[in-house]
Design a protein around this motif. Structure first.
Motif, mmCIF file in Angstrom:
data_model
loop_
_atom_site.group_PDB
_atom_site.id
_atom_site.type_symbol
_atom_site.label_atom_id
_atom_site.label_comp_id
_atom_site.label_asym_id
_atom_site.label_seq_id
_atom_site.Cartn_x
_atom_site.Cartn_y
_atom_site.Cartn_z
ATOM 1 N N GLU A 1 0.821 -1.183 -0.084
ATOM 2 C CA GLU A 1 -0.149 0.067 -0.143
ATOM 3 C C GLU A 1 0.841 1.445 -0.281
ATOM 4 O O GLU A 1 1.723 1.465 0.712
ATOM 5 C CB GLU A 1 -0.874 -0.016 1.107
ATOM 6 C CG GLU A 1 -1.904 1.102 1.162
ATOM 7 C CD GLU A 1 -2.754 1.124 2.374
ATOM 8 O OE1 GLU A 1 -3.709 2.118 2.594
ATOM 9 O OE2 GLU A 1 -2.762 0.134 3.299
ATOM 10 N N GLU B 1 -10.477 5.980 -8.040
ATOM 11 C CA GLU B 1 -10.049 4.678 -7.883
ATOM 12 C C GLU B 1 -10.236 3.996 -9.312
ATOM 13 O O GLU B 1 -11.350 3.708 -9.766
ATOM 14 C CB GLU B 1 -11.270 3.869 -6.948
ATOM 15 C CG GLU B 1 -11.276 4.721 -5.741
ATOM 16 C CD GLU B 1 -12.427 4.205 -4.939
ATOM 17 O OE1 GLU B 1 -12.830 2.827 -5.001
ATOM 18 O OE2 GLU B 1 -13.255 4.796 -4.272
ATOM 19 N N ASN C 1 -4.686 -1.822 -2.353
ATOM 20 C CA ASN C 1 -4.671 -2.664 -3.656
ATOM 21 C C ASN C 1 -5.787 -3.783 -3.576
ATOM 22 O O ASN C 1 -5.799 -4.430 -2.522
ATOM 23 C CB ASN C 1 -3.641 -3.170 -4.180
ATOM 24 C CG ASN C 1 -2.505 -1.906 -4.050
ATOM 25 O OD1 ASN C 1 -2.857 -0.904 -4.988
ATOM 26 N ND2 ASN C 1 -1.272 -2.053 -3.399
ATOM 27 N N VAL D 1 2.571 -5.878 -7.760
ATOM 28 C CA VAL D 1 2.488 -4.461 -7.525
ATOM 29 C C VAL D 1 3.673 -3.901 -7.880
ATOM 30 O O VAL D 1 4.576 -3.885 -7.079
ATOM 31 C CB VAL D 1 1.513 -3.927 -6.286
ATOM 32 C CG1 VAL D 1 1.379 -2.483 -6.399
ATOM 33 C CG2 VAL D 1 0.309 -4.928 -6.035
ATOM 34 N N VAL E 1 -9.499 -6.697 -10.328
ATOM 35 C CA VAL E 1 -8.335 -5.940 -9.747
ATOM 36 C C VAL E 1 -8.543 -4.436 -9.706
ATOM 37 O O VAL E 1 -9.176 -3.859 -10.542
ATOM 38 C CB VAL E 1 -6.811 -6.354 -10.149
ATOM 39 C CG1 VAL E 1 -6.598 -5.724 -11.553
ATOM 40 C CG2 VAL E 1 -5.583 -5.698 -9.423
ATOM 41 N N ILE F 1 2.158 3.048 -11.530
ATOM 42 C CA ILE F 1 1.769 2.028 -10.641
ATOM 43 C C ILE F 1 1.006 0.874 -11.573
ATOM 44 O O ILE F 1 0.470 1.221 -12.390
ATOM 45 C CB ILE F 1 0.682 2.288 -9.484
ATOM 46 C CG1 ILE F 1 1.299 3.659 -8.729
ATOM 47 C CG2 ILE F 1 0.077 1.271 -8.735
ATOM 48 C CD1 ILE F 1 0.071 4.181 -7.882
ATOM 49 N N TYR G 1 -0.417 -3.032 -11.903
ATOM 50 C CA TYR G 1 -1.027 -4.493 -11.245
ATOM 51 C C TYR G 1 -0.575 -5.484 -12.438
ATOM 52 O O TYR G 1 -1.323 -5.389 -13.343
ATOM 53 C CB TYR G 1 -2.245 -4.374 -11.205
ATOM 54 C CG TYR G 1 -2.912 -3.267 -10.144
ATOM 55 C CD1 TYR G 1 -1.949 -3.261 -8.771
ATOM 56 C CD2 TYR G 1 -3.783 -2.295 -10.286
ATOM 57 C CE1 TYR G 1 -2.392 -2.330 -7.904
ATOM 58 C CE2 TYR G 1 -4.209 -1.531 -9.371
ATOM 59 C CZ TYR G 1 -3.501 -1.185 -8.213
ATOM 60 O OH TYR G 1 -3.675 -0.242 -7.282
ATOM 61 N N ARG H 1 -5.344 -6.598 0.361
ATOM 62 C CA ARG H 1 -4.964 -5.387 1.056
ATOM 63 C C ARG H 1 -4.687 -5.683 2.248
ATOM 64 O O ARG H 1 -3.989 -4.964 3.139
ATOM 65 C CB ARG H 1 -6.127 -4.281 0.974
ATOM 66 C CG ARG H 1 -7.481 -5.134 1.538
ATOM 67 C CD ARG H 1 -8.541 -4.061 1.225
ATOM 68 N NE ARG H 1 -9.812 -4.447 2.021
ATOM 69 C CZ ARG H 1 -10.990 -4.028 2.263
ATOM 70 N NH1 ARG H 1 -11.101 -2.495 1.804
ATOM 71 N NH2 ARG H 1 -11.872 -4.459 2.700
ATOM 72 N N GLY I 1 -7.342 -0.167 -7.874
ATOM 73 C CA GLY I 1 -6.682 0.810 -6.809
ATOM 74 C C GLY I 1 -7.679 1.585 -6.172
ATOM 75 O O GLY I 1 -8.785 1.865 -6.692
ATOM 76 N N TRP J 1 -10.383 0.905 -11.887
ATOM 77 C CA TRP J 1 -10.842 -0.652 -11.319
ATOM 78 C C TRP J 1 -10.969 -1.471 -12.815
ATOM 79 O O TRP J 1 -11.257 -0.921 -13.615
ATOM 80 C CB TRP J 1 -12.321 -0.337 -11.056
ATOM 81 C CG TRP J 1 -12.464 0.186 -9.793
ATOM 82 C CD1 TRP J 1 -11.843 0.206 -8.533
ATOM 83 C CD2 TRP J 1 -13.835 0.498 -9.154
ATOM 84 N NE1 TRP J 1 -12.358 1.051 -7.639
ATOM 85 C CE2 TRP J 1 -13.656 1.214 -7.885
ATOM 86 C CE3 TRP J 1 -15.061 0.636 -9.633
ATOM 87 C CZ2 TRP J 1 -14.730 1.676 -6.829
ATOM 88 C CZ3 TRP J 1 -16.079 1.106 -8.936
ATOM 89 C CH2 TRP J 1 -15.892 1.787 -7.603
ATOM 90 N N TYR K 1 5.723 -0.306 -8.436
ATOM 91 C CA TYR K 1 5.862 1.167 -8.445
ATOM 92 C C TYR K 1 7.155 1.323 -8.880
ATOM 93 O O TYR K 1 8.089 1.076 -8.760
ATOM 94 C CB TYR K 1 5.870 1.611 -7.005
ATOM 95 C CG TYR K 1 4.681 1.457 -6.171
ATOM 96 C CD1 TYR K 1 3.589 2.335 -6.036
ATOM 97 C CD2 TYR K 1 4.471 0.017 -5.369
ATOM 98 C CE1 TYR K 1 2.359 1.927 -5.465
ATOM 99 C CE2 TYR K 1 3.171 -0.066 -4.820
ATOM 100 C CZ TYR K 1 2.323 0.819 -4.872
ATOM 101 O OH TYR K 1 1.162 0.598 -3.948
#
Length: 293
Positions: free
Chosen positions: A20, A254, A48, A113, A141, A125, A127, A77, A143, A256, A115
């Motif tokens: 996170e 967010e 996440n 994940v 999945v 970021i 996934y 998460r 954020g 998605w 970064y």
């Protein structure tokens, strides 16, 4: 434990719990952009979401004639990730299935994940979901990063606005309670920037269908002196949310790749609205970036 990334402009801190993002600080101004996870409002920073986004009907689903229970937004998460790659500008965190996860999600998977500081003020970021099973896996999945609004003392929530580019009419998905009702879908016009008002979130998040088209969303002070821009590459939806009744000083934006169950969902995971299917040995990538100013 936490991991730090930094360049000449910003410092980024990521927790291994949930991989996170917990802090982004501007070195020159001292501005802290991420929500501080005050439990009086919302006790998370930027969780996440995996292997579901939103809520399942009755917090359960069926797969191969067996019923499984899973809480809202899935279990990633609340699990500690392994740090599998680290450089000055990059950190990759990994979660793989285990006996505990298999009891509620009967698939073998690898969830990374990633970064990456790509520019002075930009954090990328990604996934990355890999199917390590011998048959198809089904997943969502997403954020859920929360950003402080206001960013500085003396400012107000209503001093901020949201702008969505390209500016046009988007299809807006609607929730009834925690579930999606496609019969209530409407349009949402972003040609006029959205001034932050709490009444806009009385019925939960503003959810726009993106259909995997790239968009940019700006959350900034009206003077545009500071804020954050989210560049979303290929998401199915974006949710914009703040708790309606609590006057919380933050907004979540967010991206998605999935969404909550529909009000008429039959509970079969393979039939779940918006679910992603991944064949054995295949990889899925969803990505977005954040530019801080």
């Amino acid at each position: 434990m936490s991991v730090k990334l930094e360049n000449d402009s910003i410092t980024v801190v990521i927790s291994e719990m949930g991989a996170e993002l917990v802090r982004v600080t501007n070195k020159e101004s001292g501005l802290e952009y991420m929500w501080e996870a005050d439990p009086n409002f919302w006790g998370r920073h930027a969780p996440n979401l995996f292997p579901i986004v939103g809520r399942l009907k009755g917090d359960r689903y069926k797969y191969r004639d067996k019923t499984y229970f899973m809480a809202q937004h899935g279990f990633a998460r609340d699990n500690e990730f392994d740090l599998v790659e680290k450089t000055a500008n990059t950190a990759r965190f990994r979660l793989v299935d285990n006996d505990e996860s298999f009891s509620i999600y009967p698939f073998h998977f690898q969830f990374d994940v990633l970064y990456r500081l790509t520019e002075q003020d930009t954090l990328g970021i990604a996934y990355v979901v890999t199917n390590t099973d011998t048959h198809d896996i089904y997943f969502s999945v997403g954020g859920h990063p929360g950003f402080r609004a206001p960013l500085e003392a003396g400012e107000k929530f209503t001093d901020y606005y949201i702008n969505v580019e390209p500016q046009r009419k988007y299809n807006r998905a609607k929730l009834v309670g925690p579930y999606l009702d496609n019969n209530l879908e409407s349009t949402f016009d972003t040609r006029i920037p959205l001034r932050l008002r709490r009444d806009d979130y009385k019925d939960d998040a503003i959810i726009l269908r993106l259909d995997q088209n790239p968009v940019s969303i700006v959350l900034a002070k009206l003077s545009e002196s500071h804020g954050v821009t989210m560049h979303i590459q290929n998401a199915k939806y974006v949710g914009i949310w703040t708790p309606y009744a609590k006057e919380a000083p933050f907004v979540a934006i967010e991206p998605w790749w999935g969404i909550a169950d529909t009000v008429d969902a039959d509970g079969e995971l393979r039939h779940k609205y918006g679910i992603n299917t991944l064949a054995p040995a295949q990889t899925f990538t969803g990505s977005y970036s954040l530019t801080f100013f």
